[in-house]
Design a protein around this motif. Sequence first.
Motif, short mmCIF file in Angstrom:
data_model
loop_
_atom_site.label_atom_id
_atom_site.label_comp_id
_atom_site.label_asym_id
_atom_site.label_seq_id
_atom_site.Cartn_x
_atom_site.Cartn_y
_atom_site.Cartn_z
N GLN A 265 9.49 -10.59 -0.35
CA GLN A 265 8.43 -11.32 -1.06
C GLN A 265 7.20 -11.47 -0.19
O GLN A 265 7.26 -11.44 1.03
N GLY A 266 6.07 -11.68 -0.87
CA GLY A 266 4.83 -12.09 -0.19
C GLY A 266 4.15 -10.98 0.59
O GLY A 266 4.65 -9.84 0.64
N PRO A 267 3.02 -11.28 1.17
CA PRO A 267 2.19 -10.29 1.87
C PRO A 267 2.87 -9.74 3.12
O PRO A 267 2.49 -8.69 3.61
N ASN A 268 3.86 -10.47 3.66
CA ASN A 268 4.56 -9.95 4.83
C ASN A 268 5.92 -9.38 4.47
O ASN A 268 6.70 -9.03 5.35
N GLY A 269 6.21 -9.32 3.17
CA GLY A 269 7.51 -8.82 2.71
C GLY A 269 7.61 -7.30 2.80
O GLY A 269 6.61 -6.61 3.05
N ILE A 270 8.84 -6.82 2.57
CA ILE A 270 9.09 -5.37 2.70
C ILE A 270 8.23 -4.54 1.73
O ILE A 270 7.61 -3.57 2.16
N PRO A 271 8.13 -4.92 0.43
CA PRO A 271 7.34 -4.06 -0.47
C PRO A 271 5.88 -3.91 -0.03
O PRO A 271 5.34 -2.80 -0.05
N SER A 272 5.27 -4.99 0.40
CA SER A 272 3.85 -4.86 0.75
C SER A 272 3.68 -4.08 2.06
O SER A 272 2.75 -3.29 2.21
N ARG A 273 4.60 -4.27 3.01
CA ARG A 273 4.54 -3.49 4.26
C ARG A 273 4.79 -2.00 3.97
O ARG A 273 4.15 -1.14 4.58
N LEU A 274 5.72 -1.77 3.06
CA LEU A 274 6.01 -0.38 2.68
C LEU A 274 4.77 0.27 2.06
O LEU A 274 4.41 1.41 2.39
N MET A 275 4.10 -0.51 1.19
CA MET A 275 2.90 0.04 0.56
C MET A 275 1.82 0.34 1.60
O MET A 275 1.15 1.37 1.54
N GLU A 276 1.66 -0.58 2.55
CA GLU A 276 0.67 -0.35 3.63
C GLU A 276 0.99 0.95 4.36
O GLU A 276 0.12 1.77 4.63
N HIS A 277 2.27 1.07 4.69
CA HIS A 277 2.73 2.24 5.45
C HIS A 277 2.45 3.53 4.67
O HIS A 277 1.91 4.50 5.21
N VAL A 278 2.85 3.50 3.39
CA VAL A 278 2.68 4.70 2.56
C VAL A 278 1.20 5.01 2.36
O VAL A 278 0.78 6.18 2.44
N ALA A 279 0.41 3.97 2.12
CA ALA A 279 -1.02 4.19 1.87
C ALA A 279 -1.69 4.80 3.10
O ALA A 279 -2.43 5.79 3.01
N LEU A 280 -1.42 4.22 4.25
CA LEU A 280 -2.03 4.72 5.49
C LEU A 280 -1.60 6.17 5.74
O LEU A 280 -2.42 7.04 6.06
N SER A 281 -0.30 6.42 5.57
CA SER A 281 0.21 7.78 5.79
C SER A 281 -0.40 8.76 4.80
O SER A 281 -0.83 9.87 5.18
N GLY A 282 -0.46 8.34 3.55
CA GLY A 282 -1.00 9.21 2.51
C GLY A 282 -2.45 9.57 2.76
O GLY A 282 -2.84 10.74 2.69
N VAL A 283 -3.24 8.55 3.09
CA VAL A 283 -4.67 8.79 3.33
C VAL A 283 -4.86 9.73 4.52
O VAL A 283 -5.63 10.69 4.46
N SER A 284 -4.12 9.46 5.63
CA SER A 284 -4.33 10.33 6.81
C SER A 284 -3.87 11.75 6.53
O SER A 284 -4.51 12.71 6.94
N LEU A 285 -2.75 11.90 5.79
CA LEU A 285 -2.28 13.25 5.48
C LEU A 285 -3.31 13.98 4.62
O LEU A 285 -3.62 15.15 4.85
N LEU A 286 -3.87 13.25 3.66
CA LEU A 286 -4.85 13.86 2.77
C LEU A 286 -6.09 14.31 3.55
O LEU A 286 -6.55 15.44 3.40
N VAL A 287 -6.61 13.40 4.40
CA VAL A 287 -7.81 13.75 5.17
C VAL A 287 -7.51 14.92 6.11
O VAL A 287 -8.28 15.88 6.19
#
Lengths: 231, 337
Positions: A18-40
Amino acid sequence: MDLIAATAQWLADPLNWQGPNGIPSRLMEHVALSGVSLLVAALIALPLGLWIGHTGRFSWWIVSTANAWRALPSFAVIGLLVPFTTVIDPDLGFTLYPTLVAMIVLAGPPILVNAYQGIAGVDGELVEAARAMGMKESQILFGVEIPIALPVLATGLRLAAVQVIATATLGATFGFGGLGRFIILGDANRDNGELFGGVVLVAMLALATLGAFLLLERRLVSTGLTRRAAG
Amino acid sequence: MTVRETGHARAASLEFHGVTKRYGRGESAHGAVNDLSFAVPAGAICVLVGPSGCGKTTSLKMVNRLIEPTEGQILLDGVNVMTENVTALRRRIGYVIQQVGLLPHLTVGRNVAIVPSLMGWSKQRQSARTDELLSLVGLDPERYRGRYPVQLSGGERQRVGVARALAADPPLMLMDEPFAAVDPIVRERLQDEFLRLQHELAKTILFVTHDIDEAIKMGDLIAVMEAGGRLAQFGSPDSVLAHPASDFVAQFVGEDRGLKRLSLVTIADLSLEPSAARPGLPTFGPGTKLRDALSVLLAADTSGGVALDDAGKPRGFVTVDAIASALAEGRGTVANP
């Protein structure tokens, strides 16, 4: 056994989901950062690699540089970037930017080298036959070279994706979120359940990414290239 | 020109005028092809033959501009190929190579349709043409159009290669050792089928081989090339065999060139003493090659056999001497016009 039990307990705890420090939001951060860098990284390295492979120009020194680049340790790259990025933006310059730039820089070489090698490895007779049929250079690149080199190109992207997910974990050391956050916090709080929970999540994300890329490759690569011998 | 571009003209004439290709510059320049001149009338097969490194493949590739000549001109139906749009030129020239060059990621059907699709034909027209061509080269379209090249035998791939080169009905075909990668039995069958096909299609064909026997079999005209990219002799297979222009040509065509000539002449070509039926003696149909007739006569240990006409009636008496004198007659004619 304590470690496995603690990890399972941490992962099962609904509070951690749950919450901004929970697993889903951390996972999203991780995936978003990875996705953006891979794309660039792909947007820069893929066209460059395809062009070098098709024309054969500058191949020696670009590929040598790219391979030397691969030997750079991710952690050192992030650390080295901090003084520069903090000048540009004192806040995000310490957290997001160095990690992002390091990930792009590290994802580029495998994409570039594989794109080059894939295209350069296409049989020259085949390319000449295509040219002799009246295909233009762009038609040869997109209609002959890329489809035939696709397995090699995809391997480069797959390697880069896994590397990017691993590197994103290090970003937590520099104040960026992502799944690495759990590892840092778990270590600081001497909470082995959280530490290894983070490790398990990163590993699963890397494996899931690998699987997704393999499935995609199987769909995209022509069966004419994967079948063996006359039937 | 306009006729050719609509694809209705079936064959184009091809001329080489002083074509030279040099690599390097100044002192280090070396010639791959040297002052090559010859003319192929529309509808004829011209074979470039010679030892490896004689520039025959380079000469072929200058026609569709995979290689550009240093000097000289190549005229296709009288038009210098260098003045035409290069992709348009190539789409009007069929190209078959030893390695076939089928695109491995495309099905047989898509491979055959490459040039038609580049030329913007409709899908229906492409698939109708693909099926027509696969049938023409002896491959059942139903069975083969969806297969990938990796699923074909060497001979089947070569047939697909020929079908693909014919797809847009080009007035000229370039064939570089097209049958060299298959075993001798398949090669012979492919050669025979191709000659039968050519009998109907009457394309102009420039054909490269290092094999003099293949050159004699396939060619209406033979251009023998020697080291340094020079034309050693140009003429019909019979004239090259009967009158080698130099020691090089004589050696290249082989000591058995007399026997080779016998494969070019049939019983129907002989003028013979009339003969009645002679029971017990071998008989020869009008299409029998003199080489085979001679072989039969020698093996049967008889002085002669009976030549039959198209109706199967005795036409004349064939002897070993008659065959020998047929060769001698040829020797009297002029080889190089």
